[in-house]
Design a protein around this motif. Structure first.
Motif, short mmCIF file in Angstrom:
data_model
loop_
_atom_site.label_atom_id
_atom_site.label_comp_id
_atom_site.label_asym_id
_atom_site.label_seq_id
_atom_site.Cartn_x
_atom_site.Cartn_y
_atom_site.Cartn_z
N PRO A 175 2.48 12.43 -1.29
CA PRO A 175 3.64 11.58 -1.58
C PRO A 175 4.97 12.26 -1.29
N ALA A 176 5.00 13.60 -1.23
CA ALA A 176 6.25 14.27 -0.89
C ALA A 176 6.64 13.97 0.55
N ARG A 177 5.67 13.98 1.42
CA ARG A 177 5.92 13.66 2.83
C ARG A 177 6.08 12.16 3.04
N TRP A 178 5.33 11.40 2.24
CA TRP A 178 5.32 9.95 2.41
C TRP A 178 5.75 9.27 1.11
N PRO A 179 7.05 9.29 0.80
CA PRO A 179 7.52 8.55 -0.37
C PRO A 179 7.22 7.07 -0.20
N GLY A 183 0.80 -1.22 0.00
CA GLY A 183 0.00 0.00 0.00
C GLY A 183 0.84 1.27 0.00
N GLU A 184 2.00 1.19 -0.66
CA GLU A 184 2.99 2.27 -0.54
C GLU A 184 2.59 3.56 -1.26
N HIS A 185 1.57 3.52 -2.08
CA HIS A 185 1.11 4.73 -2.76
C HIS A 185 -0.19 5.27 -2.17
N GLY A 186 -0.58 4.75 -1.03
CA GLY A 186 -1.86 5.12 -0.44
C GLY A 186 -1.81 6.40 0.37
#
Length: 234
Positions: free
Chosen positions: A48-52, A41-44
């Motif tokens: 995305p800048a904070r959570w690559p 679920g890495e793109h959830g």
């Protein structure tokens, strides 16, 4: 006699949203529960800048471990596919990987998504397809449970579902489930704790609607059941 329940899902938290009550009931009976998750679920995330992807994937893996522990589940397998890319994986290849796990675990019951993926997510639909192919190939004598919307879910929570983008497309028509769980007491509390353990995905929901509404929103689970006898009669 100890039985085995195998859940096959796309992302961390799918198992908790859709089958916590089912898993809790199995564990209370002393049954074995094994969960398979296709992606981390890495793109959830909307940030995305904070959570690559690598950071979020690692976080969601830890959250899943905590949630499963709260549900009494200690056996988990990753398939290692990319979040959002399950439809790009050759179906035969993925289904054979799931079938290998099925063959190893020998479940009495397999639970996964119904055809609509519950929310319409393409990963959900695809993983459900893999699981059904694996069931047919490796465990045709097992029971198949497919998660669907609980009765009245679309109508009762229409505004909330729309506000939080629950559905990727129009909700599927609701069907009469063969198994309908209304969680209460300890089961509901443990499901809520497991969901809140997956904080990266549930915090905005809980904060957005408040915990009492969140409990009603996700306090039911529903499944279609296919038994070996039903398959033989088809």
């Amino acid at each position: 006699m100890t039985r085995t329940l195998l859940g096959v899902w796309a992302h961390p938290d799918d198992e908790t949203f859709l089958s916590s009550g089912l898993m809790l009931a199995a564990r209370e009976r002393g049954d074995r529960v094994v969960v398979v998750t296709a992606t981390r679920g890495e793109h959830g995330t909307d940030d995305p800048a904070r959570w690559p992807a690598d950071r979020l994937g690692a976080l969601r893996a830890r959250e899943l471990d905590e949630a499963l522990a709260l549900l009494g589940v200690s056996e988990h397998r990753w398939l290692g596919y990319e979040d959002g890319a399950c439809p790009l994986v050759p179906r035969r290849t993925a289904a054979e990987r799931v079938a290998a796990i099925v063959d190893e675990v020998r479940p009495d019951t397999i639970v996964t998504f119904a055809d609509d993926g519950v929310t319409g997510h393409a990963d959900h639909r695809t993983v459900g397809h893999w699981a059904r192919r694996a069931w047919q190939a490796a465990a045709p004598d097992a029971e198949l449970l497919e998660a669907v919307l609980p009765p009245g879910f679309t109508r009762r929570f229409a505004d909330i579902n729309e506000a939080f983008g629950v559905f990727m497309d129009d909700p599927a028509a609701e069907v009469d489930p063969d198994l309908h769980l209304r969680l209460e007491g300890e089961h509901l509390e443990r499901k809520m704790a497991a969901m809140r353990a997956q904080d990266s995905q549930t915090r905005r929901l809980v904060e957005g609607v408040g915990l009492p509404t969140f409990r009603r929103w996700w306090g039911e689970e529903a499944f279609l059941r296919t038994t070996p006898a039903a398959v033989g009669a088809a």
